[in-house]
Scaffold this motif. Structure first.
Motif, PDB file in Angstrom:
ATOM      1  N   ARG A   1       2.193   9.161  -7.039  1.00 43.02           N
ATOM      2  CA  ARG A   1       1.952   9.463  -5.625  1.00 43.02           C
ATOM      3  C   ARG A   1       1.012   8.425  -5.011  1.00 43.02           C
ATOM      4  NH1 ARG A   1       3.035  13.185  -1.455  1.00 43.02           N
ATOM      5  NH2 ARG A   1       1.793  12.372   0.255  1.00 43.02           N
ATOM      6  N   MET A   2      -0.020   8.027  -5.736  1.00 38.54           N
ATOM      7  CA  MET A   2      -0.942   7.026  -5.193  1.00 38.54           C
ATOM      8  C   MET A   2      -0.223   5.701  -4.974  1.00 38.54           C
ATOM      9  SD  MET A   2      -3.631   5.888  -3.851  1.00 38.54           S
ATOM     10  CE  MET A   2      -4.872   7.153  -3.936  1.00 38.54           C
ATOM     11  N   THR A   3       0.614   5.277  -5.899  1.00 37.14           N
ATOM     12  CA  THR A   3       1.341   4.024  -5.696  1.00 37.14           C
ATOM     13  C   THR A   3       2.274   4.140  -4.486  1.00 37.14           C
ATOM     14  OG1 THR A   3       3.073   4.594  -7.289  1.00 37.14           O
ATOM     15  CG2 THR A   3       1.227   3.302  -8.111  1.00 37.14           C
ATOM     16  N   GLU A   4       2.892   5.304  -4.304  1.00 36.77           N
ATOM     17  CA  GLU A   4       3.748   5.525  -3.131  1.00 36.77           C
ATOM     18  C   GLU A   4       2.926   5.493  -1.840  1.00 36.77           C
ATOM     19  OE1 GLU A   4       5.752   9.236  -3.815  1.00 36.77           O
ATOM     20  OE2 GLU A   4       6.700   8.469  -5.643  1.00 36.77           O
ATOM     21  N   ASP A   5       1.755   6.122  -1.866  1.00 39.36           N
ATOM     22  CA  ASP A   5       0.896   6.127  -0.674  1.00 39.36           C
ATOM     23  C   ASP A   5       0.451   4.716  -0.318  1.00 39.36           C
ATOM     24  OD1 ASP A   5       1.150   8.860  -0.452  1.00 39.36           O
ATOM     25  OD2 ASP A   5      -0.837   9.317  -1.258  1.00 39.36           O
TER      26      ASP A   5
ATOM     27  N   ALA B   1       2.000   1.902  -1.052  1.00 41.68           N
ATOM     28  CA  ALA B   1       3.171   1.173  -0.541  1.00 41.68           C
ATOM     29  C   ALA B   1       3.515   1.601   0.881  1.00 41.68           C
ATOM     30  CB  ALA B   1       4.370   1.399  -1.461  1.00 41.68           C
ATOM     31  N   HIS B   2       3.449   2.901   1.145  1.00 39.81           N
ATOM     32  CA  HIS B   2       3.767   3.413   2.483  1.00 39.81           C
ATOM     33  C   HIS B   2       2.800   2.856   3.528  1.00 39.81           C
ATOM     34  CE1 HIS B   2       5.072   6.209   5.589  1.00 39.81           C
ATOM     35  NE2 HIS B   2       3.789   6.408   5.834  1.00 39.81           N
ATOM     36  N   VAL B   3       1.528   2.918   3.238  1.00 44.05           N
ATOM     37  CA  VAL B   3       0.525   2.453   4.204  1.00 44.05           C
ATOM     38  C   VAL B   3       0.582   0.932   4.347  1.00 44.05           C
ATOM     39  CG1 VAL B   3      -1.932   2.411   4.794  1.00 44.05           C
ATOM     40  CG2 VAL B   3      -0.927   4.486   3.832  1.00 44.05           C
ATOM     41  N   LEU B   4       0.829   0.220   3.251  1.00 38.88           N
ATOM     42  CA  LEU B   4       0.985  -1.243   3.343  1.00 38.88           C
ATOM     43  C   LEU B   4       2.124  -1.618   4.279  1.00 38.88           C
ATOM     44  CD1 LEU B   4       0.557  -2.662  -0.266  1.00 38.88           C
ATOM     45  CD2 LEU B   4      -0.816  -3.240   1.752  1.00 38.88           C
ATOM     46  N   SER B   5       3.216  -0.856   4.239  1.00 40.46           N
ATOM     47  CA  SER B   5       4.378  -1.173   5.076  1.00 40.46           C
ATOM     48  C   SER B   5       4.073  -1.013   6.565  1.00 40.46           C
ATOM     49  CB  SER B   5       5.575  -0.299   4.689  1.00 40.46           C
ATOM     50  OG  SER B   5       5.392   1.033   5.124  1.00 40.46           O
ATOM     51  N   LYS B   6       3.029  -0.264   6.882  1.00 36.03           N
ATOM     52  CA  LYS B   6       2.669  -0.029   8.277  1.00 36.03           C
ATOM     53  C   LYS B   6       1.397  -0.770   8.691  1.00 36.03           C
ATOM     54  CE  LYS B   6       4.705   4.569   8.263  1.00 36.03           C
ATOM     55  NZ  LYS B   6       5.608   4.524   9.395  1.00 36.03           N
ATOM     56  N   SER B   7       0.813  -1.512   7.768  1.00 37.60           N
ATOM     57  CA  SER B   7      -0.444  -2.193   8.087  1.00 37.60           C
ATOM     58  C   SER B   7      -0.261  -3.700   8.034  1.00 37.60           C
ATOM     59  CB  SER B   7      -1.539  -1.777   7.098  1.00 37.60           C
ATOM     60  OG  SER B   7      -1.337  -2.407   5.853  1.00 37.60           O
ATOM     61  N   ASP B   8      -1.295  -4.373   8.424  1.00 38.93           N
ATOM     62  CA  ASP B   8      -1.300  -5.834   8.385  1.00 38.93           C
ATOM     63  C   ASP B   8      -2.240  -6.283   7.271  1.00 38.93           C
ATOM     64  OD1 ASP B   8      -0.516  -8.328   9.102  1.00 38.93           O
ATOM     65  OD2 ASP B   8      -1.557  -8.358  11.029  1.00 38.93           O
TER      66      ASP B   8
ATOM     67  N   PHE C   1      -6.475   0.935   6.736  1.00 35.76           N
ATOM     68  CA  PHE C   1      -5.653   1.031   5.539  1.00 35.76           C
ATOM     69  C   PHE C   1      -6.257   2.029   4.552  1.00 35.76           C
ATOM     70  CE2 PHE C   1      -5.031  -0.230   1.138  1.00 35.76           C
ATOM     71  CZ  PHE C   1      -3.655  -0.190   1.041  1.00 35.76           C
ATOM     72  N   MET C   2      -7.536   1.862   4.242  1.00 37.17           N
ATOM     73  CA  MET C   2      -8.174   2.727   3.249  1.00 37.17           C
ATOM     74  C   MET C   2      -8.245   4.180   3.729  1.00 37.17           C
ATOM     75  SD  MET C   2      -8.615   1.218   0.471  1.00 37.17           S
ATOM     76  CE  MET C   2      -9.590   2.499  -0.320  1.00 37.17           C
ATOM     77  N   GLN C   3      -8.505   4.390   4.996  1.00 38.33           N
ATOM     78  CA  GLN C   3      -8.548   5.752   5.525  1.00 38.33           C
ATOM     79  C   GLN C   3      -7.177   6.421   5.375  1.00 38.33           C
ATOM     80  OE1 GLN C   3      -9.275   6.190   9.744  1.00 38.33           O
ATOM     81  NE2 GLN C   3     -10.094   8.240   9.432  1.00 38.33           N
ATOM     82  N   ALA C   4      -6.127   5.710   5.704  1.00 40.35           N
ATOM     83  CA  ALA C   4      -4.780   6.270   5.616  1.00 40.35           C
ATOM     84  C   ALA C   4      -4.403   6.569   4.165  1.00 40.35           C
ATOM     85  CB  ALA C   4      -3.765   5.324   6.259  1.00 40.35           C
ATOM     86  N   VAL C   5      -4.672   5.650   3.253  1.00 42.37           N
ATOM     87  CA  VAL C   5      -4.347   5.868   1.838  1.00 42.37           C
ATOM     88  C   VAL C   5      -5.139   7.050   1.285  1.00 42.37           C
ATOM     89  CG1 VAL C   5      -4.578   4.885  -0.493  1.00 42.37           C
ATOM     90  CG2 VAL C   5      -3.617   3.502   1.347  1.00 42.37           C
TER      91      VAL C   5
ATOM     92  N   ARG D   1     -17.936   6.706   0.916  1.00 41.05           N
ATOM     93  CA  ARG D   1     -17.172   5.535   1.375  1.00 41.05           C
ATOM     94  C   ARG D   1     -16.696   4.709   0.194  1.00 41.05           C
ATOM     95  NH1 ARG D   1     -20.953   2.060   5.147  1.00 41.05           N
ATOM     96  NH2 ARG D   1     -19.019   1.045   5.738  1.00 41.05           N
ATOM     97  N   PHE D   2     -15.594   4.030   0.404  1.00 32.59           N
ATOM     98  CA  PHE D   2     -15.144   3.093  -0.621  1.00 32.59           C
ATOM     99  C   PHE D   2     -16.086   1.898  -0.642  1.00 32.59           C
ATOM    100  CE2 PHE D   2     -12.889   1.903   3.266  1.00 32.59           C
ATOM    101  CZ  PHE D   2     -13.002   0.520   3.300  1.00 32.59           C
TER     102      PHE D   2
END
Length: 142
Positions: free
Chosen positions: A35-39, A41-48, A76-80, A102-103
């Motif tokens: 699930r983390m790898t999917e998350d 990948a999903h957020v990367l596809s929508k981010s810069d 990116f980190m917030q979304a993931v 925080r990360f």
């Protein structure tokens, strides 16, 4: 006391480490890791942002990532993190935070440091005695 601003330079790699609250395991199963790898990948596809290396351990994760713009890293980190928390809590019938604040982030300021980080991130499971050979660990960019 106010939090210090992160040092983020557009198009400059950043080492990210995000740990489970109280160092607890937050990736307890193959489903969690997947699930983390999917998350990611999903957020990367929508981010810069561009991901160079990663490893998902039981209680933390490391990312080596380059944001195109300063604001992209936090978005990116917030979304993931939020996507994974919702999944984690829903599958365990629980509520509340799972991340320890925080990360952490560190700007990569040299090519030598960049290659050192690649090795450090991908060798994490070997150093933690989870596998003898990094090729046997499926939850990294190796």
């Amino acid at each position: 006391m106010a939090r210090l601003s992160r040092i983020v330079v557009p198009n400059q790699p950043v080492h990210i480490m995000h740990r489970g609250n109280n160092r607890q395991d937050i990736f307890e199963s193959e489903e969690d890791m997947s699930r983390m790898t999917e998350d990611i990948a999903h957020v990367l596809s929508k981010s810069d942002c561009h991901l160079h290396a990663y490893v998902i351990m039981r209680n933390h994760l490391h990312l080596l990532i380059t944001p195109a713009e300063k604001e992209q890293l936090s978005r990116f980190m917030q979304a993931v993190a939020n996507r994974y928390v919702r999944f984690f809590n829903a599958t365990r019938n629980r509520t509340g935070p799972i991340w320890e604040g925080r990360f952490k982030s560190c700007l990569v300021d040299s090519e030598n440091y960049l290659f050192t980080l690649y090795r450090y991130i991908e060798m994490n499971p070997v150093k933690a005695n989870m596998v003898k050979n990094i090729a046997d660990y499926p939850w990294s960019s190796y």
